[in-house]
Design an enzyme around this catalytic site. Structure first.
Site, PDB file in Angstrom:
ATOM      1  N   PHE A  95      28.390  47.095  53.778  1.00  0.00           N
ATOM      2  CA  PHE A  95      28.106  47.953  52.620  1.00  0.00           C
ATOM      3  C   PHE A  95      26.808  48.691  52.910  1.00  0.00           C
ATOM      4  O   PHE A  95      25.730  48.090  52.918  1.00  0.00           O
ATOM      5  CB  PHE A  95      27.984  47.090  51.355  1.00  0.00           C
ATOM      6  CG  PHE A  95      27.868  47.888  50.084  1.00  0.00           C
ATOM      7  CD1 PHE A  95      28.861  48.792  49.716  1.00  0.00           C
ATOM      8  CD2 PHE A  95      26.763  47.726  49.250  1.00  0.00           C
ATOM      9  CE1 PHE A  95      28.744  49.534  48.536  1.00  0.00           C
ATOM     10  CE2 PHE A  95      26.649  48.458  48.072  1.00  0.00           C
ATOM     11  CZ  PHE A  95      27.639  49.359  47.715  1.00  0.00           C
ATOM     12  N   ASN A 132      33.835  41.124  43.012  1.00  0.00           N
ATOM     13  CA  ASN A 132      33.219  41.015  44.337  1.00  0.00           C
ATOM     14  C   ASN A 132      32.417  39.719  44.342  1.00  0.00           C
ATOM     15  O   ASN A 132      31.349  39.637  43.727  1.00  0.00           O
ATOM     16  CB  ASN A 132      32.322  42.236  44.590  1.00  0.00           C
ATOM     17  CG  ASN A 132      31.845  42.297  46.034  1.00  0.00           C
ATOM     18  OD1 ASN A 132      32.172  41.423  46.835  1.00  0.00           O
ATOM     19  ND2 ASN A 132      31.073  43.320  46.347  1.00  0.00           N
ATOM     20  N   ARG A 190      29.264  41.309  56.722  1.00  0.00           N
ATOM     21  CA  ARG A 190      29.102  40.402  55.593  1.00  0.00           C
ATOM     22  C   ARG A 190      30.419  39.704  55.307  1.00  0.00           C
ATOM     23  O   ARG A 190      31.473  40.108  55.829  1.00  0.00           O
ATOM     24  CB  ARG A 190      28.639  41.165  54.345  1.00  0.00           C
ATOM     25  CG  ARG A 190      29.689  42.143  53.830  1.00  0.00           C
ATOM     26  CD  ARG A 190      29.307  42.816  52.514  1.00  0.00           C
ATOM     27  NE  ARG A 190      30.412  43.662  52.052  1.00  0.00           N
ATOM     28  CZ  ARG A 190      30.452  44.273  50.880  1.00  0.00           C
ATOM     29  NH1 ARG A 190      29.433  44.156  50.032  1.00  0.00           N
ATOM     30  NH2 ARG A 190      31.486  45.003  50.530  1.00  0.00           N
ATOM     31  N   GLN A 242      35.726  48.784  46.965  1.00  0.00           N
ATOM     32  CA  GLN A 242      36.455  49.924  46.390  1.00  0.00           C
ATOM     33  C   GLN A 242      37.452  50.488  47.406  1.00  0.00           C
ATOM     34  O   GLN A 242      38.606  50.784  47.072  1.00  0.00           O
ATOM     35  CB  GLN A 242      35.466  51.029  45.967  1.00  0.00           C
ATOM     36  CG  GLN A 242      34.652  50.721  44.727  1.00  0.00           C
ATOM     37  CD  GLN A 242      33.341  50.003  44.996  1.00  0.00           C
ATOM     38  OE1 GLN A 242      33.216  49.241  45.944  1.00  0.00           O
ATOM     39  NE2 GLN A 242      32.356  50.218  44.132  1.00  0.00           N
ATOM     40  N   HIS A 262      30.117  37.510  45.666  1.00  0.00           N
ATOM     41  CA  HIS A 262      29.058  37.686  46.670  1.00  0.00           C
ATOM     42  C   HIS A 262      28.759  36.393  47.413  1.00  0.00           C
ATOM     43  O   HIS A 262      28.661  35.316  46.818  1.00  0.00           O
ATOM     44  CB  HIS A 262      27.779  38.167  45.985  1.00  0.00           C
ATOM     45  CG  HIS A 262      27.962  39.431  45.195  1.00  0.00           C
ATOM     46  ND1 HIS A 262      28.341  40.620  45.763  1.00  0.00           N
ATOM     47  CD2 HIS A 262      27.817  39.680  43.867  1.00  0.00           C
ATOM     48  CE1 HIS A 262      28.424  41.551  44.823  1.00  0.00           C
ATOM     49  NE2 HIS A 262      28.113  41.010  43.666  1.00  0.00           N
ATOM     50  N   THR A 300      58.618  33.066  14.171  1.00  0.00           N
ATOM     51  CA  THR A 300      58.059  32.824  15.504  1.00  0.00           C
ATOM     52  C   THR A 300      58.628  31.513  16.053  1.00  0.00           C
ATOM     53  O   THR A 300      58.792  31.363  17.259  1.00  0.00           O
ATOM     54  CB  THR A 300      56.517  32.799  15.490  1.00  0.00           C
ATOM     55  OG1 THR A 300      56.059  31.652  14.783  1.00  0.00           O
ATOM     56  CG2 THR A 300      55.943  34.060  14.883  1.00  0.00           C
ATOM     57  N   ASP A 301      58.967  30.602  15.168  1.00  0.00           N
ATOM     58  CA  ASP A 301      59.584  29.349  15.615  1.00  0.00           C
ATOM     59  C   ASP A 301      60.952  29.622  16.250  1.00  0.00           C
ATOM     60  O   ASP A 301      61.314  29.014  17.266  1.00  0.00           O
ATOM     61  CB  ASP A 301      59.728  28.393  14.422  1.00  0.00           C
ATOM     62  CG  ASP A 301      60.057  26.990  14.873  1.00  0.00           C
ATOM     63  OD1 ASP A 301      59.211  26.368  15.553  1.00  0.00           O
ATOM     64  OD2 ASP A 301      61.181  26.529  14.584  1.00  0.00           O
ATOM     65  N   LYS A 306      55.537  34.492  19.253  1.00  0.00           N
ATOM     66  CA  LYS A 306      54.994  33.186  19.656  1.00  0.00           C
ATOM     67  C   LYS A 306      54.426  33.295  21.067  1.00  0.00           C
ATOM     68  O   LYS A 306      55.094  33.812  21.968  1.00  0.00           O
ATOM     69  CB  LYS A 306      56.111  32.137  19.609  1.00  0.00           C
ATOM     70  CG  LYS A 306      55.616  30.714  19.586  1.00  0.00           C
ATOM     71  CD  LYS A 306      55.040  30.316  18.242  1.00  0.00           C
ATOM     72  CE  LYS A 306      55.876  29.275  17.549  1.00  0.00           C
ATOM     73  NZ  LYS A 306      55.518  29.092  16.141  1.00  0.00           N
TER      74      LYS A 306
HETATM   75  O1  LIG Z   1      31.821  46.490  48.129  1.00  0.00           O
HETATM   76  C1  LIG Z   1      30.841  46.645  47.372  1.00  0.00           C
HETATM   77  N1  LIG Z   1      30.884  47.590  46.380  1.00  0.00           N
HETATM   78  C2  LIG Z   1      29.842  47.795  45.515  1.00  0.00           C
HETATM   79  O2  LIG Z   1      29.915  48.665  44.605  1.00  0.00           O
HETATM   80  C3  LIG Z   1      28.698  46.985  45.688  1.00  0.00           C
HETATM   81  N2  LIG Z   1      27.513  46.907  45.005  1.00  0.00           N
HETATM   82  C4  LIG Z   1      26.800  45.909  45.575  1.00  0.00           C
HETATM   83  O3  LIG Z   1      25.662  45.512  45.186  1.00  0.00           O
HETATM   84  N3  LIG Z   1      27.484  45.367  46.629  1.00  0.00           N
HETATM   85  C5  LIG Z   1      28.673  46.020  46.709  1.00  0.00           C
HETATM   86  N4  LIG Z   1      29.741  45.872  47.544  1.00  0.00           N
END
Ligand SMILES: O=c1[nH]c(=O)c2[nH]c(=O)[nH]c2[nH]1
Length: 305
Positions: free
Chosen positions: A166, A252, A183, A226, A254, A64-65, A19
């Site tokens: 980046f 990410n 950024r 990453q 943006h 499951t009950d 459940k």
């Molecule tokens: O930290 C980031 N990793 C990415 O792989 C990536 N690719 C992207 O367009 N911006 C970013 N920023």
């Protein structure tokens, strides 16, 4: 053309049943002072259920009950931590039904915090907590004598307004992204970590892992999400010998600098448009170097509980 009729043999492969979405709210009352534990539980049994699938024979099928009822009955004895609750729940099914060899039990937990009245936390009025908007998760897998505990969190929202850039990525005819050394970095962390023991103070460790994740997000200049993900996972594993492996899924989110030049305005990283989609999706597993193969443990553990 001859039509050769042959009987096709179909056999049962992996199976589990139970459940899902058992939403249990346990109120503990110490006089007028109340507290809340709020868990949504899934129970899934493994074992000898073949005759139910093949022959419609339900003599092994713990309904499951019944599984749902057991979740609520066990909540009467208190929850403590989602991990302990699931270990107790799972062990009950394995102990009480000979043909149940194991299973998977999962929970999402949301927190409720006291509403402050005149600076004091109210006795019985609450608001949804989780300082980063996150949901705590736990998964227990039992396979015979083996017990595995995976804890985690979903959707821990974090953002830093600088100390992120980046640059240095390859460019081709499709590349339009400008390099930046300043950024916004924003993500919503979903993480799951694997314990190597059940002898853990699960609530304290959860609080510690969350603190380490948040501190590490802030404490370095991020050259990519990453790198930040790696550092967050490394910090958790270094701080906690009882954790062997951690898996992340991090969008990410943006934040693009808005172009205000058509209005004759400068915009030195002050006004951003926060794009909802598409978003980058950065996923990774960090693990101790000497750790053996854990694929069988993670098998069937959903990314979102
Ligand atoms: O930290 C980031 N990793 C990415 O792989 C990536 N690719 C992207 O367009 N911006 C970013 N920023």
């Amino acid at each position: 053309m001859t039509n050769v009729q042959s009987e096709t043999t179909v056999v049962l492969g992996d199976n589990q049943y139970g459940k899902a979405e058992n939403h249990v709210v346990r109120v503990t009352k110490d006089g007028d002072r109340h507290s809340i534990e709020d868990l949504t539980v899934v129970s899934q049994l493994h074992g000898d259920f073949a005759s139910a699938y093949y022959d419609g024979n339900n003599e092994h099928v713990v309904a499951t009950d019944t599984q749902k009822n057991t979740v609520f009955a066990f909540a009467k004895d208190g929850i403590g931590s989602p991990e302990e609750f699931l270990l107790r729940l799972g062990q009950h099914f394995v102990d009480d039904f000979d043909w149940v060899s194991g299973g998977r039990w999962g929970a999402r937990q949301v927190t409720w915090e006291r509403i402050a009245v005149d600076g004091e936390g109210h006795d019985h009025s609450f608001f949804r907590g989780g300082s980063g908007g996150e949901t705590r998760t736990a998964v227990v897998k039992i396979d015979g004598e083996h017990h595995h505990v995976i804890a985690g969190l979903q959707d821990l929202s974090v953002l830093k307004t600088t100390e992120s850039g980046f640059v240095g990525y390859p460019t081709d005819q499709y590349t339009t992204l400008p390099e930046t050394t300043d950024r916004i970095l924003a993500t919503s962390v979903t993480a799951r970590w694997l314990y190597n023991t059940t002898d853990v103070d699960f609530n304290a460790t959860f609080a510690s892992v969350k603190r380490v994740l948040l501190e590490t997000f802030t404490n370095h200049y991020s050259r990519a999400l990453q790198e930040t993900q790696y550092l967050m996972g490394k910090a958790v594993i270094e701080a906690h010998p009882e954790i062997d492996e951690i898996k992340f899924s991090m969008p990410n989110l943006h934040h693009f600098v808005a172009d205000l030049s058509p209005y004759g305005l400068e915009n030195p990283n002050e006004v951003f448009w926060a794009a909802h989609s598409p978003y980058g999706l950065i996923e990774g597993t960090l693990r101790r170097e000497d750790l053996g193969d854990t694929d069988a443990i993670w098998k069937g553990v959903p990314a979102f509980v």
